[in-house]
Design a protein around this motif. Structure first.
Motif, mmCIF file in Angstrom:
data_model
loop_
_atom_site.group_PDB
_atom_site.id
_atom_site.type_symbol
_atom_site.label_atom_id
_atom_site.label_comp_id
_atom_site.label_asym_id
_atom_site.label_seq_id
_atom_site.Cartn_x
_atom_site.Cartn_y
_atom_site.Cartn_z
ATOM 1 N N PHE B 16 37.966 1.213 36.096
ATOM 2 C CA PHE B 16 38.851 1.634 34.804
ATOM 3 C C PHE B 16 38.223 0.132 33.624
ATOM 4 O O PHE B 16 38.016 -0.555 34.469
ATOM 5 N N THR B 17 38.596 0.602 32.569
ATOM 6 C CA THR B 17 38.230 -0.835 31.896
ATOM 7 C C THR B 17 39.807 -0.873 31.582
ATOM 8 O O THR B 17 40.427 -0.067 30.723
ATOM 9 N N CYS B 48 46.169 0.030 45.331
ATOM 10 C CA CYS B 48 45.119 0.568 46.441
ATOM 11 C C CYS B 48 44.029 1.760 45.473
ATOM 12 O O CYS B 48 43.313 1.921 46.044
ATOM 13 N N LYS B 50 45.589 5.184 44.899
ATOM 14 C CA LYS B 50 46.391 6.466 45.594
ATOM 15 C C LYS B 50 46.723 7.385 44.673
ATOM 16 O O LYS B 50 46.278 8.350 44.631
ATOM 17 N N SER B 51 47.193 7.146 43.578
ATOM 18 C CA SER B 51 47.894 8.125 42.029
ATOM 19 C C SER B 51 46.349 8.030 41.806
ATOM 20 O O SER B 51 46.872 9.361 40.863
ATOM 21 N N THR B 52 45.851 7.386 41.958
ATOM 22 C CA THR B 52 43.643 7.583 41.035
ATOM 23 C C THR B 52 43.228 8.963 41.333
ATOM 24 O O THR B 52 43.103 9.640 41.538
ATOM 25 N N GLN B 87 54.109 10.791 40.206
ATOM 26 C CA GLN B 87 54.753 9.632 40.704
ATOM 27 C C GLN B 87 56.306 8.939 39.796
ATOM 28 O O GLN B 87 57.619 9.514 40.594
HETATM 29 N N1 LIG Z 1 44.574 4.670 33.295
HETATM 30 C C1 LIG Z 1 43.915 3.466 33.793
HETATM 31 N N2 LIG Z 1 43.497 2.428 32.795
HETATM 32 C C2 LIG Z 1 43.548 1.395 33.861
HETATM 33 N N3 LIG Z 1 43.756 0.952 34.977
HETATM 34 C C3 LIG Z 1 44.191 1.693 35.613
HETATM 35 C C4 LIG Z 1 43.987 3.202 35.473
HETATM 36 N N4 LIG Z 1 44.740 3.780 35.960
HETATM 37 C C5 LIG Z 1 44.897 3.060 37.071
HETATM 38 N N5 LIG Z 1 44.288 2.594 36.781
HETATM 39 C C6 LIG Z 1 44.261 0.466 37.840
HETATM 40 O O1 LIG Z 1 44.315 1.115 39.356
HETATM 41 C C7 LIG Z 1 44.239 0.151 40.390
HETATM 42 C C8 LIG Z 1 45.125 1.644 41.301
HETATM 43 O O2 LIG Z 1 46.423 2.772 40.347
HETATM 44 P P1 LIG Z 1 46.798 3.163 40.451
HETATM 45 O O3 LIG Z 1 48.154 4.047 39.779
HETATM 46 O O4 LIG Z 1 46.024 4.622 41.827
HETATM 47 O O5 LIG Z 1 47.625 3.040 42.487
HETATM 48 P P2 LIG Z 1 48.812 3.256 43.920
HETATM 49 O O6 LIG Z 1 48.070 3.170 44.637
HETATM 50 O O7 LIG Z 1 48.989 4.767 43.179
HETATM 51 O O8 LIG Z 1 49.727 2.595 43.023
HETATM 52 P P3 LIG Z 1 51.451 2.531 43.847
HETATM 53 O O9 LIG Z 1 51.688 2.851 45.228
HETATM 54 O O10 LIG Z 1 51.992 1.455 43.182
HETATM 55 O O11 LIG Z 1 51.456 3.815 42.844
HETATM 56 C C9 LIG Z 1 45.694 -0.242 39.768
HETATM 57 O O12 LIG Z 1 45.818 -1.654 39.688
HETATM 58 C C10 LIG Z 1 46.016 -0.504 38.033
HETATM 59 O O13 LIG Z 1 45.673 -1.323 37.593
#
Ligand SMILES: Nc1ncnc2c1ncn2[C@@H]1O[C@H](COP(=O)(O)OP(=O)(O)OP(=O)(O)O)[C@@H](O)[C@H]1O
Ligand SMILES: [Mg+2]
Lengths: 270, 260
Positions: B16-17, B48, B50-52, B87
């Motif tokens: 991501f940016t 880490c 996961k949501s991505t 989430q």
């Molecule tokens: N649209 C976006 N733009 C910039 N950075 C993003 C974006 N979406 C996610 N990130 C970054 O990517 C990384 C992973 O985010 P993600 O939401 O997938 O984490 P996660 O594992 O779901 O965390 P959590 O367990 O806290 O929900 C994070 O560092 C977040 O800052």
């Protein structure tokens, strides 16, 4: 036992009195203010062309025939309402365009800001000259004053829609139209309603300004006409009707919001 | 006959940016697959990716590298056979509870038929909210809102169910109850489930397989096959193997990768 009960009722009575007081505080304050005004004009014998006493305003107001009042009120209300509704009908779709299209945002926004930065009061005479007699120039002036806050607030609300809700919409592949109608616009409603409330007063201001420039009817015309004949109390009576008109419009919007979109209000105002 | 997996990730990269323009490396060389009707949980530290990962499956974002496929086809846009529990509850406060559950119909097709409403009521009953059908969203607790989100995701009876920490807002008791309820739904109407969670016991109780992710940039650190017989019950939680696996996963999650 009875003693205790008596105590209880005494307390609840006191609470009731307090609650009633709380409820009528605004009205009481208003009455007190009017009283103070009346007394001071008499005590300091302020001439009525500087500040007429409330009783004098009332008397001079009643001296004007009811049908005359009705004519002026209707003229102002008509222009204010049409200009206002026009501003909504054009402002909200325009906001959707601004929020959804980068091209529109880049082309329309500068034009909007120029319009907003132009003092409409100064342009009003020009508009009257260009658009001639009749309601049209007055409606255009009212429209120009009211629609900017509507466009800006609505756009802000549309763009403030949380990313999650947009993702939900996108995951269903519903298309832009439904995204706007079922997600963005409802989300923007609190923003829209606050603009609609502000714009009611602006609409009345717009109508009056237009009437100052050119009109043969309406409360704005009535006030400037009365003033030019030094009938200050009568002008004040016109002012009273303007205030009432403004408040009425404001309240109506508030009522509509409460009736049709209660969730868009903070919890304690529903 | 060789069926393609329901979900497969092949060397997926996601960058991501950030707001300051700096690149954020969210996922790195992520490869795994989920078989049809398999229940797979994803465990990993916060942030880490996961949501991505879930957004990639949903087709809400496109990978910056590698490929994501569903039933053998590369994901290009959101698809009908996927239901998502986000989430955050992501409910619409301008609709009642029941209208939130039927929202996918209203939003996708523009109208809601009597049979959709009937199904929505059934689903609300399933998540224990039958009495709240006509309430507004702000009259519900956080956990109740999350359950409405679950009912909504099930409305179109998706083949693939993506759940992003769906039980995190629930109290422990409701959480267990909902876990067993989810297992029952999954048994009655088999689906492929990708389940993101922070709870190790929850992952062990529910899944066929657990993917443990590394810190950001996320990739699979370990894959664990969960051996317990189905249907799983409260007894499963007491199994010594359960405790052993839980401890193993916990140490995997906490251990830093060995510096290469
Ligand atoms: N649209 C976006 N733009 C910039 N950075 C993003 C974006 N979406 C996610 N990130 C970054 O990517 C990384 C992973 O985010 P993600 O939401 O997938 O984490 P996660 O594992 O779901 O965390 P959590 O367990 O806290 O929900 C994070 O560092 C977040 O800052
Ligand atoms: Mg997450």
């Amino acid at each position: 036992m009875t003693n205790l009960n008596e105590k209880k009722t005494a307390i609840s009575q006191r609470q009731q009195v307090l609650r009633l007081l709380d409820r009528f505080t605004p009205a009481l304050a208003f009455v007190a203010l009017i009283g103070l005004w009346e007394i001071s004009t008499r005590v300091f014998s302020i001439p009525s062309f500087l500040l007429p006493a409330p009783s004098r305003i009332l008397a001079d107001g009643f001296a004007v025939a009811a049908s005359t009042w009705a004519g002026h009120i209707w003229a102002t209300m008509r222009v204010a309402l049409i200009g206002y509704l026009l501003a909504i009908a054009i402002g909200i779709p325009m906001a959707v365009g601004l929020a959804k299209s980068r091209f529109l945002a880049r082309t329309l926004y500068p034009a909007l800001i120029i319009i907003q930065s132009t003092p409409i009061v100064a342009v009003a005479p020009i508009i009257v000259v260009t658009l001639g007699a009749g309601d049209l120039p007055r409606i255009v002036i009212t429209f120009l004053i009211t629609f900017f806050p509507i466009v800006v607030s609505t756009t802000t609300g549309l763009l403030a829609t949380p990313e999650e809700l947009i993702e939900l919409s996108r995951s269903l592949r519903a298309g832009t139209r439904r995204e706007v109608m079922q997600v963005r616009l409802p989300y923007a409603l609190p923003y829209i309603f606050s603009a609609l409330k502000i714009s009611t007063t602006l609409a009345v201001i717009g109508a009056v300004v237009a009437e100052f420039v050119a009109a043969d009817k309406g409360l704005g015309f009535f006030i400037s006409f009365s003033t030019s004949f030094f009938k200050i109390p009568q002008a004040f009576a016109g002012l009273v009707f303007l205030v009432i008109l403004s408040m009425l419009l404001f309240r109506t919007v508030g009522f509509l919001q409460k009736r049709f979109a209660p969730w868009s209000l903070p919890k304690n105002e529903r | 006959m060789n069926m393609p997996p329901a979900i497969s990730f092949d060397a997926v990269e996601q960058v991501f940016t950030g707001n300051d323009g700096a690149p954020i490396h969210a996922l790195s060389d992520l490869s795994f697959s989920v078989a049809r009707h398999e229940f797979v949980s994803v465990l990993g530290p916060s942030g880490c990716g996961k949501s991505t990962l879930l957004r990639l499956v949903a087709g809400l974002i496109a990978p910056t590298g590698g490929s994501v496929s569903i039933f053998g086809y590369p994901v290009q846009e959101p698809r009908d056979e996927i239901g998502i529990v986000f989430q955050k509850p992501t409910l619409l406060p301008w609709y009642t509870v029941i209208n939130n559950v039927t929202f996918p119909m209203r939003h996708k097709y523009g109208r809601v038929q009597a049979k959709d409403t009937a199904r929505a009521l059934q689903l609300l009953d399933l998540v224990g909210l039958a009495d709240f059908a006509d309430k507004r969203i702000d009259e519900l607790s956080g956990g109740m809102q999350q359950r409405v989100g679950i009912a909504r995701a099930l409305l179109l009876d998706p083949d693939i169910l993506l759940m992003d920490e769906p039980f995190s807002a629930l109290d422990a008791l409701t959480r267990d109850e909902m876990s067993f309820e989810l297992l029952r739904i999954w048994r009655d109407r088999p689906k492929t489930v990708l389940f993101i969670t922070h709870s190790i016991p929850e992952a062990l109780l529910l899944s066929d397989r657990i993917l443990v992710m590394s810190e950001r940039p996320g990739s699979i650190r370990e894959e664990i096959k969960v051996p317990f017989e189905r249907p799983r019950t409260l007894e499963t939680l007491g199994d010594p193997e359960f405790t052993r696996l839980a401890n193993h996963i916990r140490s995997t999650l906490f251990s830093k990768p060995v510096a290469a």
